[in-house]
Structure formats: structure tokens, C-alpha cells
Design an enzyme around this catalytic site. Structure first.
Site, PDB file in Angstrom:
ATOM      1  N   LYS A   1      -9.356  15.563  20.911  1.00 42.55           N
ATOM      2  CA  LYS A   1      -8.405  15.300  19.809  1.00 42.55           C
ATOM      3  C   LYS A   1      -8.007  13.821  19.748  1.00 42.55           C
ATOM      4  O   LYS A   1      -8.053  13.201  18.691  1.00 42.55           O
ATOM      5  CB  LYS A   1      -7.123  16.154  19.979  1.00 42.55           C
ATOM      6  CG  LYS A   1      -7.366  17.647  20.026  1.00 42.55           C
ATOM      7  CD  LYS A   1      -6.061  18.423  20.156  1.00 42.55           C
ATOM      8  CE  LYS A   1      -5.306  18.177  21.445  1.00 42.55           C
ATOM      9  NZ  LYS A   1      -5.994  18.688  22.657  1.00 42.55           N
TER      10      LYS A   1
ATOM     11  N   ARG B   1       2.466  23.044  18.466  1.00 39.08           N
ATOM     12  CA  ARG B   1       1.793  23.799  19.521  1.00 39.08           C
ATOM     13  C   ARG B   1       2.388  25.179  19.732  1.00 39.08           C
ATOM     14  O   ARG B   1       1.899  25.932  20.575  1.00 39.08           O
ATOM     15  CB  ARG B   1       1.939  23.048  20.842  1.00 39.08           C
ATOM     16  CG  ARG B   1       0.837  22.060  21.137  1.00 39.08           C
ATOM     17  CD  ARG B   1       1.326  21.219  22.293  1.00 39.08           C
ATOM     18  NE  ARG B   1       0.327  20.997  23.277  1.00 39.08           N
ATOM     19  CZ  ARG B   1      -0.344  19.853  23.388  1.00 39.08           C
ATOM     20  NH1 ARG B   1      -0.146  18.872  22.540  1.00 39.08           N
ATOM     21  NH2 ARG B   1      -1.213  19.703  24.346  1.00 39.08           N
TER      22      ARG B   1
ATOM     23  N   ARG C   1     -12.363  12.287  32.758  1.00 39.61           N
ATOM     24  CA  ARG C   1     -11.576  11.365  31.909  1.00 39.61           C
ATOM     25  C   ARG C   1     -10.863  10.322  32.763  1.00 39.61           C
ATOM     26  O   ARG C   1     -10.306  10.622  33.819  1.00 39.61           O
ATOM     27  CB  ARG C   1     -10.538  12.147  31.115  1.00 39.61           C
ATOM     28  CG  ARG C   1      -9.588  11.206  30.374  1.00 39.61           C
ATOM     29  CD  ARG C   1      -8.792  11.891  29.302  1.00 39.61           C
ATOM     30  NE  ARG C   1      -7.949  12.954  29.793  1.00 39.61           N
ATOM     31  CZ  ARG C   1      -7.258  13.758  29.001  1.00 39.61           C
ATOM     32  NH1 ARG C   1      -7.337  13.634  27.697  1.00 39.61           N
ATOM     33  NH2 ARG C   1      -6.519  14.702  29.509  1.00 39.61           N
TER      34      ARG C   1
ATOM     35  N   ARG D   1      -5.212  10.919  34.752  1.00 39.40           N
ATOM     36  CA  ARG D   1      -3.893  11.461  34.397  1.00 39.40           C
ATOM     37  C   ARG D   1      -3.447  12.490  35.435  1.00 39.40           C
ATOM     38  O   ARG D   1      -4.247  13.289  35.908  1.00 39.40           O
ATOM     39  CB  ARG D   1      -3.956  12.134  33.011  1.00 39.40           C
ATOM     40  CG  ARG D   1      -3.563  11.197  31.892  1.00 39.40           C
ATOM     41  CD  ARG D   1      -3.798  11.736  30.509  1.00 39.40           C
ATOM     42  NE  ARG D   1      -3.366  13.091  30.227  1.00 39.40           N
ATOM     43  CZ  ARG D   1      -3.467  13.660  29.033  1.00 39.40           C
ATOM     44  NH1 ARG D   1      -3.966  12.994  28.015  1.00 39.40           N
ATOM     45  NH2 ARG D   1      -3.074  14.892  28.838  1.00 39.40           N
TER      46      ARG D   1
ATOM     47  N   ARG E   1      -2.761  24.359  31.727  1.00 35.99           N
ATOM     48  CA  ARG E   1      -2.760  23.882  30.331  1.00 35.99           C
ATOM     49  C   ARG E   1      -3.614  24.789  29.449  1.00 35.99           C
ATOM     50  O   ARG E   1      -3.256  25.078  28.306  1.00 35.99           O
ATOM     51  CB  ARG E   1      -3.270  22.436  30.278  1.00 35.99           C
ATOM     52  CG  ARG E   1      -2.248  21.446  30.819  1.00 35.99           C
ATOM     53  CD  ARG E   1      -2.881  20.130  31.215  1.00 35.99           C
ATOM     54  NE  ARG E   1      -3.444  19.402  30.109  1.00 35.99           N
ATOM     55  CZ  ARG E   1      -4.360  18.437  30.233  1.00 35.99           C
ATOM     56  NH1 ARG E   1      -4.816  18.112  31.433  1.00 35.99           N
ATOM     57  NH2 ARG E   1      -4.806  17.818  29.176  1.00 35.99           N
TER      58      ARG E   1
HETATM   59  P1  AP5 Z   1      -9.573  13.392  24.739  1.00 41.60           P
HETATM   60  O1  AP5 Z   1      -9.852  12.801  23.401  1.00 41.60           O
HETATM   61  O2  AP5 Z   1      -8.699  12.645  25.683  1.00 41.60           O
HETATM   62  O3  AP5 Z   1      -9.094  14.919  24.581  1.00 41.60           O
HETATM   63  P2  AP5 Z   1      -7.744  15.520  24.018  1.00 41.60           P
HETATM   64  O4  AP5 Z   1      -8.121  16.740  23.245  1.00 41.60           O
HETATM   65  O5  AP5 Z   1      -6.930  14.481  23.319  1.00 41.60           O
HETATM   66  O6  AP5 Z   1      -7.108  15.933  25.407  1.00 41.60           O
HETATM   67  P3  AP5 Z   1      -5.632  15.918  25.957  1.00 41.60           P
HETATM   68  O7  AP5 Z   1      -5.780  16.316  27.408  1.00 41.60           O
HETATM   69  O8  AP5 Z   1      -4.938  14.608  25.697  1.00 41.60           O
HETATM   70  O9  AP5 Z   1      -4.989  17.045  25.136  1.00 41.60           O
HETATM   71  P4  AP5 Z   1      -3.778  17.896  25.531  1.00 41.60           P
HETATM   72  O10 AP5 Z   1      -3.529  18.621  24.266  1.00 41.60           O
HETATM   73  O11 AP5 Z   1      -3.919  18.719  26.753  1.00 41.60           O
HETATM   74  O12 AP5 Z   1      -2.733  16.786  25.994  1.00 41.60           O
HETATM   75  P5  AP5 Z   1      -1.602  15.963  25.238  1.00 41.60           P
HETATM   76  O13 AP5 Z   1      -1.724  14.571  25.668  1.00 41.60           O
HETATM   77  O14 AP5 Z   1      -1.554  16.283  23.788  1.00 41.60           O
HETATM   78  O15 AP5 Z   1     -11.003  13.664  25.434  1.00 41.60           O
HETATM   79  C1  AP5 Z   1     -11.062  14.169  26.756  1.00 41.60           C
HETATM   80  C2  AP5 Z   1     -12.220  13.476  27.519  1.00 41.60           C
HETATM   81  O16 AP5 Z   1     -13.469  13.879  26.911  1.00 41.60           O
HETATM   82  C3  AP5 Z   1     -12.195  11.945  27.431  1.00 41.60           C
HETATM   83  O17 AP5 Z   1     -12.629  11.429  28.663  1.00 41.60           O
HETATM   84  C4  AP5 Z   1     -13.195  11.592  26.312  1.00 41.60           C
HETATM   85  O18 AP5 Z   1     -13.797  10.332  26.513  1.00 41.60           O
HETATM   86  C5  AP5 Z   1     -14.205  12.739  26.467  1.00 41.60           C
HETATM   87  N1  AP5 Z   1     -14.809  13.119  25.201  1.00 41.60           N
HETATM   88  C6  AP5 Z   1     -14.196  13.271  23.990  1.00 41.60           C
HETATM   89  N2  AP5 Z   1     -15.075  13.661  23.057  1.00 41.60           N
HETATM   90  C7  AP5 Z   1     -16.282  13.775  23.703  1.00 41.60           C
HETATM   91  C8  AP5 Z   1     -17.587  14.146  23.255  1.00 41.60           C
HETATM   92  N3  AP5 Z   1     -17.843  14.469  21.988  1.00 41.60           N
HETATM   93  N4  AP5 Z   1     -18.574  14.178  24.182  1.00 41.60           N
HETATM   94  C9  AP5 Z   1     -18.337  13.859  25.478  1.00 41.60           C
HETATM   95  N5  AP5 Z   1     -17.132  13.484  25.964  1.00 41.60           N
HETATM   96  C10 AP5 Z   1     -16.112  13.446  25.071  1.00 41.60           C
HETATM   97  O19 AP5 Z   1      -0.289  16.639  25.885  1.00 41.60           O
HETATM   98  C11 AP5 Z   1      -0.010  16.479  27.261  1.00 41.60           C
HETATM   99  C12 AP5 Z   1       1.235  17.285  27.615  1.00 41.60           C
HETATM  100  O20 AP5 Z   1       2.366  16.820  26.843  1.00 41.60           O
HETATM  101  C13 AP5 Z   1       1.168  18.792  27.322  1.00 41.60           C
HETATM  102  O21 AP5 Z   1       0.515  19.503  28.358  1.00 41.60           O
HETATM  103  C14 AP5 Z   1       2.669  19.132  27.214  1.00 41.60           C
HETATM  104  O22 AP5 Z   1       3.272  19.199  28.483  1.00 41.60           O
HETATM  105  C15 AP5 Z   1       3.225  17.913  26.479  1.00 41.60           C
HETATM  106  N6  AP5 Z   1       3.194  18.068  25.013  1.00 41.60           N
HETATM  107  C16 AP5 Z   1       2.450  17.358  24.121  1.00 41.60           C
HETATM  108  N7  AP5 Z   1       2.664  17.787  22.862  1.00 41.60           N
HETATM  109  C17 AP5 Z   1       3.565  18.790  22.957  1.00 41.60           C
HETATM  110  C18 AP5 Z   1       4.160  19.664  21.999  1.00 41.60           C
HETATM  111  N8  AP5 Z   1       3.880  19.580  20.696  1.00 41.60           N
HETATM  112  N9  AP5 Z   1       5.042  20.603  22.456  1.00 41.60           N
HETATM  113  C19 AP5 Z   1       5.356  20.695  23.775  1.00 41.60           C
HETATM  114  N10 AP5 Z   1       4.811  19.912  24.727  1.00 41.60           N
HETATM  115  C20 AP5 Z   1       3.912  18.968  24.326  1.00 41.60           C
END
Ligand code: AP5
Length: 211
Positions: free
Chosen positions: A8, A83, A122, A155, A166
């Protein structure tokens, strides 16, 4: 939207350039507040580092404030919000007040084995937020951010136990959000497998644009 690690953040950063609107990542906002050790950061750290969701009330206030800023007037890409079903209702209220409907919900999908591979490899830049992968998007010099030269980190929520939590939380609380948007007729599922350019093209076409 989509499960943890599906891509994402990586793709939203590219869409931001294509569409010329801000990338609003709730995960990035929370991590920035944790880094600053602000009151919000101290309140959310335990949730984020253990893979649980931050309470809906806090997230609602945060997103309402962010979407009212001037740079979001012409639109925005939301990454990681909503979410929960309660967050869907909050977003409807905020967008209703602003008179701006949600155009489209794009959901990236990938098999769980690929998600775990992506998260385990990552590496992120704690200084500028750039995201790398040891195999698919390595930095030019191992362990160093191409953009700003800072040392890359893993991370704290990318450990095996927290990744499992997660994914559990995603299935329990966020899959129903996708179903709600499917019922509204604005959900498009997009295959998140393949290389970064292929996924970017599919997302752009889901928005009726050329990548
Ligand atoms: P990346 O682009 O980093 O993936 P992502 O989907 O953004 O992953 P996140 O782990 O950031 O998502 P998340 O939803 O768990 O965490 P968030 O930060 O939102 O890609 C991942 C890896 O794959 C990278 O190394 C990239 O290079 C590689 N990659 C990408 N595309 C590729 C491809 N096509 N081929 C090969 N490799 C590829 O949230 C973190 C925490 O914050 C949550 O757990 C929660 O505690 C809190 N939080 C956030 N939002 C909320 C909310 N709305 N409500 C409550 N708590 C929240």
C-alpha cells in the site's frame, strides 16, 4: 487498502506523483508522532508495536484534522484508513462535512506467503520514510538510504510474532470494511503480485488513468 505488507505505502507514494494529491498514511502519521515522542506518540506506541489497532476515537480525530488541511482540498490518497467499520462511519461523517465523496476504494491482494516474504525483507528509513526490500527494492549501498543517507532499520512491528498478530487483526477487523465498500459498489480488487511497475499500472487503470 489491503493486508499488512501488500504494498500500500509503496504504491501510494507512486500514485501521489501521478495524481498530484497528498498521500495520507495513518501508519506514517503514527510512526512520526512516536518518533517525536509527542503525547499522541506515547499513547499509541503500545498498540502499534504489538500489532493491535489504535482506538477508533483517536484515529477519528487524527483523520478529521488531516483531511481538513489545505493540501487535501483537491483530493487525497488514504492509506491505512479506515480499518474498522466504526472508522468507515467516521470517514463518511468527515467527508460529508467537507462535501467530498470517496471516489474509489482499491484493495491490493497477495497470497499470505508473499506478504510474509515482503515484510520480513522490508527495511525503512527512520529519517525520510523511504521503503526498501532486501530482494525486490534494495538500496544502492547495503543498509543506507538512497534518498538521505541515513542507516536503514527493520520496523519493530515486522517481527514474526507481530506480523502474525497484524494479519489476525486485518482478517477480524478490516476485511469487513472491504465488504462494506463492496456493498456500496466502490471497491475494486487489484492483484498486488508481480513487479512494482505492473502493480502500479493495474492501480492506475483501476482509477481510469494511465500509469
Ligand atoms: P509496503 O508498501 O511497505 O506495504 P504496506 O502495505 O504499506 O505495509 P504496512 O506494513 O505499512 O501496512 P500496515 O497496514 O500493516 O501498516 P501501517 O503502517 O498502515 O511494502 C512492504 C514491503 O514489500 C516493502 O519492503 C516493499 O519494498 C515490498 N514490496 C512492495 N510491493 C512489492 C512488489 N510488487 N513486489 C515485491 N516487493 C514489494 O500501520 C501500522 C500500525 O499502525 C498498525 O498495525 C496499527 O497499529 C496502526 N494503525 C495504522 N492505521 C490505523 C488505523 N486506521 N486504525 C488503527 N490503527 C492504525
Amino acid at each position: 487498502m489491503g493486508p499488512p505488507g501488500v504494498g500500500k505505502g509503496t504504491q501510494a507514494a507512486r500514485l501521489k506523483s501521478l495524481l498530484g494529491v497528498p498521500h495520507v498514511s495513518t501508519g506514517d502519521i503514527l510512526r512520526a508522532s512516536m518518533k517525536e515522542k509527542s503525547a499522541l506518540g506515547n499513547e499509541v506506541r503500545g498498540f502499534v508495536e504489538s500489532g493491535r489497532l489504535v482506538p477508533d476515537g483517536l484515529m477519528g480525530d487524527l483523520i478529521a484534522e488531516r483531511l481538513q488541511r489545505d493540501d487535501a482540498t483537491a483530493g487525497f490518497i488514504l492509506d491505512g484508513f479506515p480499518r474498522t467499520l466504526e472508522q468507515v462511519a467516521t470517514l463518511d461523517r468527515v467527508l460529508g462535512r467537507l462535501g467530498r465523496p470517496l471516489d474509489k476504494v482499491l484493495m491490493l491482494t497477495a497470497p499470505e506467503s508473499e506478504i510474509v516474504r515482503r515484510l520480513a525483507g522490508r527495511r525503512t528509513c527512520p529519517s525520510c520514510g523511504a521503503v526498501y526490500h532486501l530482494d525486490s527494492k534494495p538500496p544502492a549501498a547495503a543498509g543506507i538510504c538512497d534518498a538521505c543517507g541515513a542507516a536503514l532499520i527493520q520496523r519493530p512491528d515486522d517481527t514474526e510474532a507481530v506480523i502474525r498478530e497484524r494479519l489476525r487483526v486485518y482478517h477480524a477487523q478490516t476485511v469487513p470494511v472491504a465488504e462494506a465498500y463492496r456493498t456500496k459498489g466502490i471497491l475494486a480488487e487489484v492483484d498486488g503480485t508481480g513487479d512494482l511497475d505492473a502493480v502500479a499500472r493495474r492501480l492506475a487503470s483501476g482509477l481510469g488513468r494511465a500509469a
